[in-house]
Motif scaffolding. Sequence first.
Motif, PDB file in Angstrom:
ATOM      1  N   ILE A  58       0.861  -1.175   0.000  1.00  0.00           N
ATOM      2  CA  ILE A  58       0.000   0.000   0.000  1.00  0.00           C
ATOM      3  C   ILE A  58       0.900   1.228   0.000  1.00  0.00           C
ATOM      4  O   ILE A  58       1.831   1.326   0.792  1.00  0.00           O
ATOM      5  CB  ILE A  58      -0.939   0.011   1.222  1.00  0.00           C
ATOM      6  N   THR A  59       0.583   2.139  -0.886  1.00  0.00           N
ATOM      7  CA  THR A  59       1.334   3.387  -0.978  1.00  0.00           C
ATOM      8  C   THR A  59       0.457   4.517  -0.476  1.00  0.00           C
ATOM      9  O   THR A  59      -0.690   4.654  -0.893  1.00  0.00           O
ATOM     10  CB  THR A  59       1.728   3.666  -2.445  1.00  0.00           C
ATOM     11  N   ASP A  60       0.990   5.317   0.453  1.00  0.00           N
ATOM     12  CA  ASP A  60       0.287   6.492   0.961  1.00  0.00           C
ATOM     13  C   ASP A  60       0.674   7.669   0.075  1.00  0.00           C
ATOM     14  O   ASP A  60       1.803   8.140   0.099  1.00  0.00           O
ATOM     15  CB  ASP A  60       0.689   6.740   2.417  1.00  0.00           C
ATOM     16  N   ASN A  61      -0.293   8.159  -0.717  1.00  0.00           N
ATOM     17  CA  ASN A  61      -0.038   9.242  -1.665  1.00  0.00           C
ATOM     18  C   ASN A  61      -0.355  10.618  -1.107  1.00  0.00           C
ATOM     19  O   ASN A  61      -0.226  11.606  -1.813  1.00  0.00           O
ATOM     20  CB  ASN A  61      -0.870   9.022  -2.940  1.00  0.00           C
ATOM     21  N   GLY A  62      -0.794  10.678   0.136  1.00  0.00           N
ATOM     22  CA  GLY A  62      -1.184  11.955   0.735  1.00  0.00           C
ATOM     23  C   GLY A  62      -2.411  11.757   1.593  1.00  0.00           C
ATOM     24  O   GLY A  62      -2.829  10.640   1.875  1.00  0.00           O
ATOM     25  N   VAL A  63      -3.023  12.842   2.006  1.00  0.00           N
ATOM     26  CA  VAL A  63      -4.171  12.796   2.905  1.00  0.00           C
ATOM     27  C   VAL A  63      -5.317  12.006   2.287  1.00  0.00           C
ATOM     28  O   VAL A  63      -5.837  12.371   1.234  1.00  0.00           O
ATOM     29  CB  VAL A  63      -4.650  14.219   3.260  1.00  0.00           C
ATOM     30  N   GLY A  64      -5.666  10.876   2.911  1.00  0.00           N
ATOM     31  CA  GLY A  64      -6.789  10.058   2.470  1.00  0.00           C
ATOM     32  C   GLY A  64      -6.661   9.493   1.066  1.00  0.00           C
ATOM     33  O   GLY A  64      -7.648   9.121   0.461  1.00  0.00           O
ATOM     34  N   ASN A  65      -5.459   9.395   0.537  1.00  0.00           N
ATOM     35  CA  ASN A  65      -5.235   8.972  -0.841  1.00  0.00           C
ATOM     36  C   ASN A  65      -4.217   7.835  -0.850  1.00  0.00           C
ATOM     37  O   ASN A  65      -3.061   8.033  -0.476  1.00  0.00           O
ATOM     38  CB  ASN A  65      -4.725  10.165  -1.650  1.00  0.00           C
ATOM     39  N   TYR A  66      -4.655   6.642  -1.288  1.00  0.00           N
ATOM     40  CA  TYR A  66      -3.809   5.461  -1.221  1.00  0.00           C
ATOM     41  C   TYR A  66      -3.836   4.691  -2.535  1.00  0.00           C
ATOM     42  O   TYR A  66      -4.797   4.767  -3.286  1.00  0.00           O
ATOM     43  CB  TYR A  66      -4.301   4.511  -0.111  1.00  0.00           C
ATOM     44  N   THR A  67      -2.786   3.955  -2.789  1.00  0.00           N
ATOM     45  CA  THR A  67      -2.750   3.006  -3.891  1.00  0.00           C
ATOM     46  C   THR A  67      -2.509   1.633  -3.302  1.00  0.00           C
ATOM     47  O   THR A  67      -1.548   1.437  -2.561  1.00  0.00           O
ATOM     48  CB  THR A  67      -1.629   3.336  -4.900  1.00  0.00           C
ATOM     49  N   VAL A  68      -3.400   0.685  -3.598  1.00  0.00           N
ATOM     50  CA  VAL A  68      -3.232  -0.697  -3.175  1.00  0.00           C
ATOM     51  C   VAL A  68      -2.581  -1.428  -4.345  1.00  0.00           C
ATOM     52  O   VAL A  68      -3.154  -1.536  -5.420  1.00  0.00           O
ATOM     53  CB  VAL A  68      -4.586  -1.347  -2.814  1.00  0.00           C
ATOM     54  N   ASN A  69      -1.357  -1.883  -4.132  1.00  0.00           N
ATOM     55  CA  ASN A  69      -0.584  -2.582  -5.156  1.00  0.00           C
ATOM     56  C   ASN A  69      -0.747  -4.086  -4.980  1.00  0.00           C
ATOM     57  O   ASN A  69      -0.649  -4.590  -3.868  1.00  0.00           O
ATOM     58  CB  ASN A  69       0.894  -2.199  -5.036  1.00  0.00           C
ATOM     59  N   PHE A  70      -0.990  -4.807  -6.073  1.00  0.00           N
ATOM     60  CA  PHE A  70      -1.172  -6.249  -6.013  1.00  0.00           C
ATOM     61  C   PHE A  70       0.177  -6.948  -6.161  1.00  0.00           C
ATOM     62  O   PHE A  70       0.951  -6.614  -7.053  1.00  0.00           O
ATOM     63  CB  PHE A  70      -2.108  -6.728  -7.124  1.00  0.00           C
ATOM     64  N   SER A  71       0.449  -7.938  -5.321  1.00  0.00           N
ATOM     65  CA  SER A  71       1.702  -8.693  -5.434  1.00  0.00           C
ATOM     66  C   SER A  71       1.674  -9.616  -6.649  1.00  0.00           C
ATOM     67  O   SER A  71       2.709  -9.933  -7.223  1.00  0.00           O
ATOM     68  CB  SER A  71       1.985  -9.493  -4.160  1.00  0.00           C
ATOM     69  N   THR A  72       0.482 -10.037  -7.056  1.00  0.00           N
ATOM     70  CA  THR A  72       0.291 -10.810  -8.280  1.00  0.00           C
ATOM     71  C   THR A  72      -0.707 -10.056  -9.139  1.00  0.00           C
ATOM     72  O   THR A  72      -1.797  -9.709  -8.673  1.00  0.00           O
ATOM     73  CB  THR A  72      -0.260 -12.219  -7.964  1.00  0.00           C
ATOM     74  N   ALA A  73      -0.351  -9.804 -10.381  1.00  0.00           N
ATOM     75  CA  ALA A  73      -1.224  -9.039 -11.267  1.00  0.00           C
ATOM     76  C   ALA A  73      -2.543  -9.767 -11.509  1.00  0.00           C
ATOM     77  O   ALA A  73      -2.583 -10.991 -11.595  1.00  0.00           O
ATOM     78  CB  ALA A  73      -0.526  -8.776 -12.596  1.00  0.00           C
TER      79      ALA A  73
END
Length: 76
Positions: free
Chosen positions: A1-16
């Motif tokens: 999970i990447t925290d892009n700022g206030v209340g903004n996240y990217t959930v990255n999948f380990s397997t596409a």
Amino acid sequence: ITDNGVGNYTVNFSTAMADTDYVVLGNVQSNTPVMSVNTKPSVRTVNAIAVGAGYTNGGSGFVSVDTDYVSVTIIR
């Protein structure tokens, strides 16, 4: 999970994923009862999904805020 700022996240999948035909469900835990999680379909890929935590402010759009907990479930 990447925290892009206030209340903004990217959930990255380990397997596409095979494609972008998946469902995203979200929940937040906060003292503010009107909080919700939204997804950003334009950032839906086979490798990640962007999600936001916040609330809708009476027609002026989605207001992003950090909360104690953000839960995301991806179903394919």
